[in-house]
Scaffold this motif. Sequence first.
Motif, PDB file in Angstrom:
ATOM      1  N   ASP A 122      10.140   2.510  12.831  1.00 22.07           N
ATOM      2  CA  ASP A 122      10.436   3.814  12.231  1.00 22.07           C
ATOM      3  C   ASP A 122      11.454   4.586  13.042  1.00 22.07           C
ATOM      4  N   GLU A 132      11.632   1.695   3.191  1.00 19.24           N
ATOM      5  CA  GLU A 132      10.660   1.626   2.100  1.00 19.24           C
ATOM      6  C   GLU A 132       9.635   0.528   2.347  1.00 19.24           C
ATOM      7  N   LYS A 135       7.159   1.648   5.012  1.00 13.36           N
ATOM      8  CA  LYS A 135       6.200   2.598   4.408  1.00 13.36           C
ATOM      9  C   LYS A 135       5.157   1.863   3.584  1.00 13.36           C
ATOM     10  N   TRP A 139       1.177   1.585   4.074  1.00  6.24           N
ATOM     11  CA  TRP A 139       0.277   1.968   2.986  1.00  6.24           C
ATOM     12  C   TRP A 139      -0.764   0.876   2.765  1.00  6.24           C
TER      13      TRP A 139
END
Length: 143
Positions: A122, A132, A135, A139
């Motif tokens: 990050d 993306e 992320k 998730w």
Amino acid sequence: MNIPKTTDDFQKEFYLSIDLMDKIGDLRIRQLIDRLDNVMDEIIVSAIIKIFENVDRQNTQYTDQKYAGIILNKLKPKTQIDLSTILKSTIENWNKSVEEFPFWLKENYGLESLKNTLTEFDAQKLNDIQNEKIKTMKWWLKI
């Protein structure tokens, strides 16, 4: 079908199995998976990483990665390959629907190590696709 003795053998058998799915369904890939108990983990992991890196099979990319993920989930092969190296080479091409890949990373490297490596990513200058994917990986892992 031969039991793979090298990474190249594994990939050859794997891709042949995927390419024959239109004719025989998933029989051949299931037979390959059953034979992988006799294959060293490093061969399996190296071949699967190459499958996740492969940009030359766009028409079958999801199916390739889905079955690579199934292999990871079923066999849970272990590796000492640097986690950061794996992520750098696979993150951009990884299909976000193949949740087995991040879960295998978590199982092999541990949640803290994976979380720390993803945080390091990050902090780097990544392109939009890579951001993306990171992320989505977080998730899936609820981190």
